[in-house]
Design a protein around this motif. Structure first.
Motif, PDB file in Angstrom:
ATOM      1  N   ARG A  36      -6.120   8.110  19.299  1.00  0.00           N
ATOM      2  CA  ARG A  36      -7.543   8.031  18.966  1.00  0.00           C
ATOM      3  C   ARG A  36      -8.285   7.176  20.002  1.00  0.00           C
ATOM      4  NH1 ARG A  36      -8.185   6.175  13.218  1.00  0.00           N
ATOM      5  NH2 ARG A  36      -6.646   7.790  12.924  1.00  0.00           N
ATOM      6  N   GLY A  37      -7.669   6.102  20.453  1.00  0.00           N
ATOM      7  CA  GLY A  37      -8.276   5.230  21.468  1.00  0.00           C
ATOM      8  C   GLY A  37      -8.482   5.959  22.785  1.00  0.00           C
ATOM      9  N   ARG A  38      -7.476   6.751  23.187  1.00  0.00           N
ATOM     10  CA  ARG A  38      -7.607   7.517  24.428  1.00  0.00           C
ATOM     11  C   ARG A  38      -8.684   8.595  24.303  1.00  0.00           C
ATOM     12  NH1 ARG A  38      -1.835   9.252  25.408  1.00  0.00           N
ATOM     13  NH2 ARG A  38      -1.038   7.554  24.158  1.00  0.00           N
ATOM     14  N   LEU A  39      -8.770   9.226  23.138  1.00  0.00           N
ATOM     15  CA  LEU A  39      -9.811  10.232  22.915  1.00  0.00           C
ATOM     16  C   LEU A  39     -11.196   9.598  22.946  1.00  0.00           C
ATOM     17  CD1 LEU A  39      -8.292  12.577  20.192  1.00  0.00           C
ATOM     18  CD2 LEU A  39      -8.858  13.146  22.557  1.00  0.00           C
ATOM     19  N   THR A  40     -11.307   8.398  22.373  1.00  0.00           N
ATOM     20  CA  THR A  40     -12.596   7.682  22.402  1.00  0.00           C
ATOM     21  C   THR A  40     -12.973   7.341  23.840  1.00  0.00           C
ATOM     22  OG1 THR A  40     -12.201   6.768  20.211  1.00  0.00           O
ATOM     23  CG2 THR A  40     -13.835   5.649  21.560  1.00  0.00           C
ATOM     24  N   GLU A  41     -12.015   6.873  24.628  1.00  0.00           N
ATOM     25  CA  GLU A  41     -12.277   6.554  26.043  1.00  0.00           C
ATOM     26  C   GLU A  41     -12.694   7.810  26.802  1.00  0.00           C
ATOM     27  OE1 GLU A  41      -9.305   4.413  28.220  1.00  0.00           O
ATOM     28  OE2 GLU A  41      -8.957   3.061  26.520  1.00  0.00           O
ATOM     29  N   LEU A  42     -11.979   8.901  26.576  1.00  0.00           N
ATOM     30  CA  LEU A  42     -12.306  10.158  27.240  1.00  0.00           C
ATOM     31  C   LEU A  42     -13.705  10.620  26.853  1.00  0.00           C
ATOM     32  CD1 LEU A  42     -11.482  12.514  29.056  1.00  0.00           C
ATOM     33  CD2 LEU A  42     -10.529  13.635  27.022  1.00  0.00           C
ATOM     34  N   TYR A  43     -14.043  10.528  25.585  1.00  0.00           N
ATOM     35  CA  TYR A  43     -15.372  10.915  25.115  1.00  0.00           C
ATOM     36  C   TYR A  43     -16.436  10.052  25.788  1.00  0.00           C
ATOM     37  CZ  TYR A  43     -19.448  11.446  22.166  1.00  0.00           C
ATOM     38  OH  TYR A  43     -20.727  11.650  21.728  1.00  0.00           O
ATOM     39  N   GLU A  44     -16.218   8.746  25.860  1.00  0.00           N
ATOM     40  CA  GLU A  44     -17.191   7.846  26.488  1.00  0.00           C
ATOM     41  C   GLU A  44     -17.338   8.161  27.973  1.00  0.00           C
ATOM     42  OE1 GLU A  44     -15.831   3.937  25.514  1.00  0.00           O
ATOM     43  OE2 GLU A  44     -16.649   4.028  23.478  1.00  0.00           O
ATOM     44  N   TYR A  45     -16.228   8.472  28.630  1.00  0.00           N
ATOM     45  CA  TYR A  45     -16.266   8.829  30.042  1.00  0.00           C
ATOM     46  C   TYR A  45     -17.075  10.111  30.246  1.00  0.00           C
ATOM     47  CZ  TYR A  45     -14.711  10.373  34.639  1.00  0.00           C
ATOM     48  OH  TYR A  45     -14.685  10.814  35.936  1.00  0.00           O
ATOM     49  N   VAL A  46     -16.792  11.140  29.461  1.00  0.00           N
ATOM     50  CA  VAL A  46     -17.527  12.410  29.574  1.00  0.00           C
ATOM     51  C   VAL A  46     -18.999  12.191  29.264  1.00  0.00           C
ATOM     52  CG1 VAL A  46     -17.806  14.714  28.564  1.00  0.00           C
ATOM     53  CG2 VAL A  46     -15.523  13.871  29.147  1.00  0.00           C
ATOM     54  N   GLU A  47     -19.293  11.422  28.241  1.00  0.00           N
ATOM     55  CA  GLU A  47     -20.678  11.131  27.875  1.00  0.00           C
ATOM     56  C   GLU A  47     -21.406  10.435  29.025  1.00  0.00           C
ATOM     57  OE1 GLU A  47     -22.714   9.368  23.908  1.00  0.00           O
ATOM     58  OE2 GLU A  47     -21.301   8.008  24.898  1.00  0.00           O
ATOM     59  N   THR A  48     -20.761   9.474  29.660  1.00  0.00           N
ATOM     60  CA  THR A  48     -21.356   8.764  30.797  1.00  0.00           C
ATOM     61  C   THR A  48     -21.598   9.715  31.962  1.00  0.00           C
ATOM     62  OG1 THR A  48     -20.274   6.712  30.137  1.00  0.00           O
ATOM     63  CG2 THR A  48     -21.033   6.859  32.420  1.00  0.00           C
ATOM     64  N   MET A  49     -20.630  10.566  32.262  1.00  0.00           N
ATOM     65  CA  MET A  49     -20.777  11.505  33.369  1.00  0.00           C
ATOM     66  C   MET A  49     -21.909  12.493  33.108  1.00  0.00           C
ATOM     67  SD  MET A  49     -18.838  10.364  35.607  1.00  0.00           S
ATOM     68  CE  MET A  49     -19.197  11.597  36.802  1.00  0.00           C
ATOM     69  N   VAL A  50     -22.027  12.977  31.890  1.00  0.00           N
ATOM     70  CA  VAL A  50     -23.124  13.891  31.546  1.00  0.00           C
ATOM     71  C   VAL A  50     -24.464  13.183  31.736  1.00  0.00           C
ATOM     72  CG1 VAL A  50     -24.234  15.131  29.633  1.00  0.00           C
ATOM     73  CG2 VAL A  50     -21.779  15.381  30.025  1.00  0.00           C
ATOM     74  N   PHE A  51     -24.550  11.931  31.303  1.00  0.00           N
ATOM     75  CA  PHE A  51     -25.786  11.164  31.471  1.00  0.00           C
ATOM     76  C   PHE A  51     -26.117  10.979  32.957  1.00  0.00           C
ATOM     77  CE2 PHE A  51     -27.882   7.092  32.242  1.00  0.00           C
ATOM     78  CZ  PHE A  51     -29.069   7.312  31.552  1.00  0.00           C
ATOM     79  N   VAL A  52     -25.105  10.615  33.766  1.00  0.00           N
ATOM     80  CA  VAL A  52     -25.325  10.400  35.197  1.00  0.00           C
ATOM     81  C   VAL A  52     -25.781  11.692  35.871  1.00  0.00           C
ATOM     82  CG1 VAL A  52     -24.140   9.906  37.387  1.00  0.00           C
ATOM     83  CG2 VAL A  52     -23.778   8.421  35.401  1.00  0.00           C
ATOM     84  N   VAL A  53     -25.131  12.801  35.574  1.00  0.00           N
ATOM     85  CA  VAL A  53     -25.514  14.086  36.169  1.00  0.00           C
ATOM     86  C   VAL A  53     -26.934  14.470  35.747  1.00  0.00           C
ATOM     87  CG1 VAL A  53     -25.027  16.568  36.176  1.00  0.00           C
ATOM     88  CG2 VAL A  53     -23.159  14.925  36.473  1.00  0.00           C
ATOM     89  N   ALA A  54     -27.265  14.295  34.497  1.00  0.00           N
ATOM     90  CA  ALA A  54     -28.624  14.610  34.022  1.00  0.00           C
ATOM     91  C   ALA A  54     -29.660  13.719  34.707  1.00  0.00           C
ATOM     92  CB  ALA A  54     -28.700  14.460  32.505  1.00  0.00           C
ATOM     93  N   ALA A  55     -29.351  12.437  34.818  1.00  0.00           N
ATOM     94  CA  ALA A  55     -30.279  11.512  35.483  1.00  0.00           C
ATOM     95  C   ALA A  55     -30.469  11.900  36.948  1.00  0.00           C
ATOM     96  CB  ALA A  55     -29.773  10.076  35.365  1.00  0.00           C
ATOM     97  N   MET A  56     -29.380  12.247  37.649  1.00  0.00           N
ATOM     98  CA  MET A  56     -29.482  12.653  39.049  1.00  0.00           C
ATOM     99  C   MET A  56     -30.298  13.941  39.189  1.00  0.00           C
ATOM    100  SD  MET A  56     -28.068  10.329  40.807  1.00  0.00           S
ATOM    101  CE  MET A  56     -27.821  11.043  42.395  1.00  0.00           C
ATOM    102  N   MET A  57     -30.113  14.873  38.273  1.00  0.00           N
ATOM    103  CA  MET A  57     -30.890  16.111  38.331  1.00  0.00           C
ATOM    104  C   MET A  57     -32.380  15.824  38.171  1.00  0.00           C
ATOM    105  SD  MET A  57     -28.403  18.762  36.274  1.00  0.00           S
ATOM    106  CE  MET A  57     -29.663  20.010  36.174  1.00  0.00           C
ATOM    107  N   ILE A  58     -32.713  14.961  37.254  1.00  0.00           N
ATOM    108  CA  ILE A  58     -34.128  14.601  37.048  1.00  0.00           C
ATOM    109  C   ILE A  58     -34.676  13.906  38.284  1.00  0.00           C
ATOM    110  CG2 ILE A  58     -35.670  13.086  35.735  1.00  0.00           C
ATOM    111  CD1 ILE A  58     -33.892  13.783  33.261  1.00  0.00           C
TER     112      ILE A  58
END
Length: 184
Positions: free
Chosen positions: A7-29
């Motif tokens: 569960r801890g690894r899944l939470t870390e993976l989710y946070e990593y993916v969430e951060t990457m999606v945010f960074v990509v969206a911010a860069m696109m804007i």
């Protein structure tokens, strides 16, 4: 214990993916509304910029262009690549060039241009002296004798609506990374 670890690894993976999606969206804007990347093509801006270098262009309002700025000029109307040139004259300025001495004049004053590769000896089909029209700029390459710019009718006086942005940062090659400075 294994369930908590998974569960801890899944939470870390989710946070990593969430951060990457945010960074990509911010860069696109950011790159959609404020900046864009472009590559220098050809020798016309040497020794300031060289072919193959990558720049960040700041999208600008038409009133933010000033002497010495390095701008990208859209040339889709001629089916050519954008041109990167230095702003030498603004609307209302009287421009003249003494092609025998290689001196550029703005409003009767000889310009000090430490950024040019060599004096301006090459003349094209635009007649001088001239007055830069409203909502236009006069641009020249820093490599004056190997640059198609406002001296040539293919580019001529650049309508501000064709200015794509101002070059503000070089990000490639890595040994030249940094902000662009220019002399006015």
């Amino acid at each position: 214990m294994a369930g908590k670890d998974k569960r801890g690894r899944l939470t870390e993976l989710y946070e990593y993916v969430e951060t990457m999606v945010f960074v990509v969206a911010a860069m696109m804007i950011i790159f959609t509304f404020f900046f864009r990347a472009t590559m220098v093509s050809g020798p016309s801006m040497e020794p300031t910029l060289y072919g193959g270098e990558w720049l960040v262009l700041q999208k600008i309002q038409r009133t933010n262009v000033t002497y010495g700025d390095i701008v990208n000029v859209d040339r889709t109307h001629t089916k050519e690549e954008p041109a990167i040139k230095r702003v030498i004259g603004l609307a209302g300025d009287e421009m003249d060039i003494d092609f025998e001495k290689g001196i550029v004049y703005r409003n009767g004053q000889a310009l000090e241009e430490p950024y040019v590769k060599e004096p301006t000896y090459l003349q094209f089909d635009v007649e001088f002296p001239l007055t830069v029209p409203e909502n236009c700029i006069f641009v020249l390459g820093d490599n004056r004798n190997d640059s198609k710019d406002s001296r040539h009718s293919d580019i001529g006086m650049v309508d501000m609506r064709r200015v794509m942005g101002k070059s503000v940062f070089r990000f490639f090659p890595l040994d030249k990374i940094g902000g662009l400075s220019w002399n006015r």
